[in-house]
Design an enzyme around this catalytic site. Structure first.
Site, PDB file in Angstrom:
ATOM      1  N   LYS A  88      -9.326   1.963  -2.257  1.00  0.00           N
ATOM      2  CA  LYS A  88      -9.916   0.929  -1.713  1.00  0.00           C
ATOM      3  C   LYS A  88     -11.603   1.437  -0.341  1.00  0.00           C
ATOM      4  O   LYS A  88     -11.855   2.927  -0.581  1.00  0.00           O
ATOM      5  CB  LYS A  88      -9.306   1.643  -0.467  1.00  0.00           C
ATOM      6  CG  LYS A  88      -8.465   1.169   0.485  1.00  0.00           C
ATOM      7  CD  LYS A  88      -7.383   1.416   2.155  1.00  0.00           C
ATOM      8  CE  LYS A  88      -7.800   1.230   3.550  1.00  0.00           C
ATOM      9  NZ  LYS A  88      -6.215   2.047   4.262  1.00  0.00           N
ATOM     10  N   GLU A  93       0.725  -1.107  -0.289  1.00  0.00           N
ATOM     11  CA  GLU A  93       0.093  -0.331  -0.187  1.00  0.00           C
ATOM     12  C   GLU A  93       1.054   0.887  -0.148  1.00  0.00           C
ATOM     13  O   GLU A  93       1.684   1.440   1.091  1.00  0.00           O
ATOM     14  CB  GLU A  93      -0.703   0.171   0.958  1.00  0.00           C
ATOM     15  CG  GLU A  93      -1.870   1.261   1.434  1.00  0.00           C
ATOM     16  CD  GLU A  93      -3.132   1.039   2.804  1.00  0.00           C
ATOM     17  OE1 GLU A  93      -3.740   1.688   2.748  1.00  0.00           O
ATOM     18  OE2 GLU A  93      -1.834   0.633   3.369  1.00  0.00           O
ATOM     19  N   CYS A 102      -5.319  -2.739   2.606  1.00  0.00           N
ATOM     20  CA  CYS A 102      -5.165  -2.930   4.306  1.00  0.00           C
ATOM     21  C   CYS A 102      -6.534  -2.840   4.935  1.00  0.00           C
ATOM     22  O   CYS A 102      -6.608  -4.501   5.730  1.00  0.00           O
ATOM     23  CB  CYS A 102      -4.762  -1.387   4.285  1.00  0.00           C
ATOM     24  SG  CYS A 102      -3.652  -1.301   6.121  1.00  0.00           S
TER      25      CYS A 102
END
Length: 285
Positions: free
Chosen positions: A119, A46, A160
């Protein structure tokens, strides 16, 4: 008849900083090593291009994808090194320019972009360590799931903090995923508590390979990340793990390789047929 060896995934663990040019140079060196060692596809962590929690300072680098030099640079690297590449993620402006997005790209070895993913789950937490993070103050959540065909299998995309939401991974499997990417920049405290457990759980409950390239060490913006990049098979076995820090001196990265067996997901799903056994029941309280 001999069985062909499983294709290799290369996980690049980085300590990305506040200078995108330095980060790009590190990625280029890592991809050269991955290609030399026979990897088919490389995975970055990330925020591989820019890790900077100083939002005014980072703003000078963050533009719309169409205006960014980062993606063209990664496309050229993939083509030059003959690798498929998962970018981990990079900060970009949304198309309307109003907010930032945390976006992954999957790039084929010919340099073409095969998938994008923004995300979905924002890291808005106050941790027992005293750390407070409010990703939603600057970043907009994504709204679409993404599964893409790669030489390693059908790859489901996540980033994440998405890791903590198992329903996302079930939805990716329902769309055909047998391999999942989880690029990350986990904090040290949450990594020590949850990183290995959550990643192995996601692999076991989905019967997918999980590939999680991570940020590691102390970064230029002052934060510290957990490291321990992991590749896990659909039975939950750890295939490869990086150390906590980038131990290779001034290279600025660590590289681990993991074989991704094409039949592993099918064998795990045959042994424990979750899809067949799953029952949805209405329970009255």
């Amino acid at each position: 008849m001999e069985t062909a060896p499983a294709p290799l995934a290369a996980l690049v663990q980085m300590t990305s900083g506040t200078d995108p040019a330095v980060n790009l140079a590190t990625i280029d060196r890592a991809l050269a090593e991955a290609a030399a060692k026979g990897a088919t596809m490389a995975f970055l962590p990330e925020m591989s291009l820019l890790l900077d929690r100083d939002r005014p300072r980072s703003a000078m680098h963050i533009v719309r994808e169409a205006d960014s030099a980062w993606l063209p640079a990664l496309r050229q690297m993939a083509q030059r090194h003959g690798l498929w590449l998962h970018s981990g993620s990079m900060p970009l402006l949304s198309d309307d320019g109003a907010r930032r997005v945390n976006r992954s790209h999957v790039i084929a070895a010919d340099g073409s972009v095969r998938a994008r993913y923004d995300k979905i789950h924002m890291f808005d937490v106050t941790l027992p360590s005293g750390e407070k993070w409010t990703e939603s103050a600057a970043y907009a959540s994504g709204a679409a799931l993404e599964v893409v065909q790669t030489p390693l299998g059908r790859l489901g995309l996540s980033i994440c903090f998405d890791l903590r939401f198992p329903e996302l991974y079930r939805a990716l499997v329902d769309r055909g995923a047998d391999l999942i990417a989880v690029p990350a920049a986990f904090t040290v405290s949450t990594g020590e508590a949850h990183w290995h457990i959550l990643l192995r759980a996601r692999a076991i409950e989905t019967a997918c390979h999980v590939v999680a390239a991570a940020q590691s060490g102390t970064h230029a913006d002052g934060r510290a990340t957990y490291g321990h990049s992991l590749a896990i098979d659909p039975w939950g076995t750890v295939l490869a793990e990086a150390t906590a820090g980038n131990a290779d001196g001034d290279r600025g990265y660590d590289l681990i390789l993991a074989p991704i067996a094409a039949d592993a997901a099918a064998r795990a799903r045959q042994a424990i047929p979750l899809a067949r056994s799953r029952a949805v029941r209405s329970i009255e309280i």
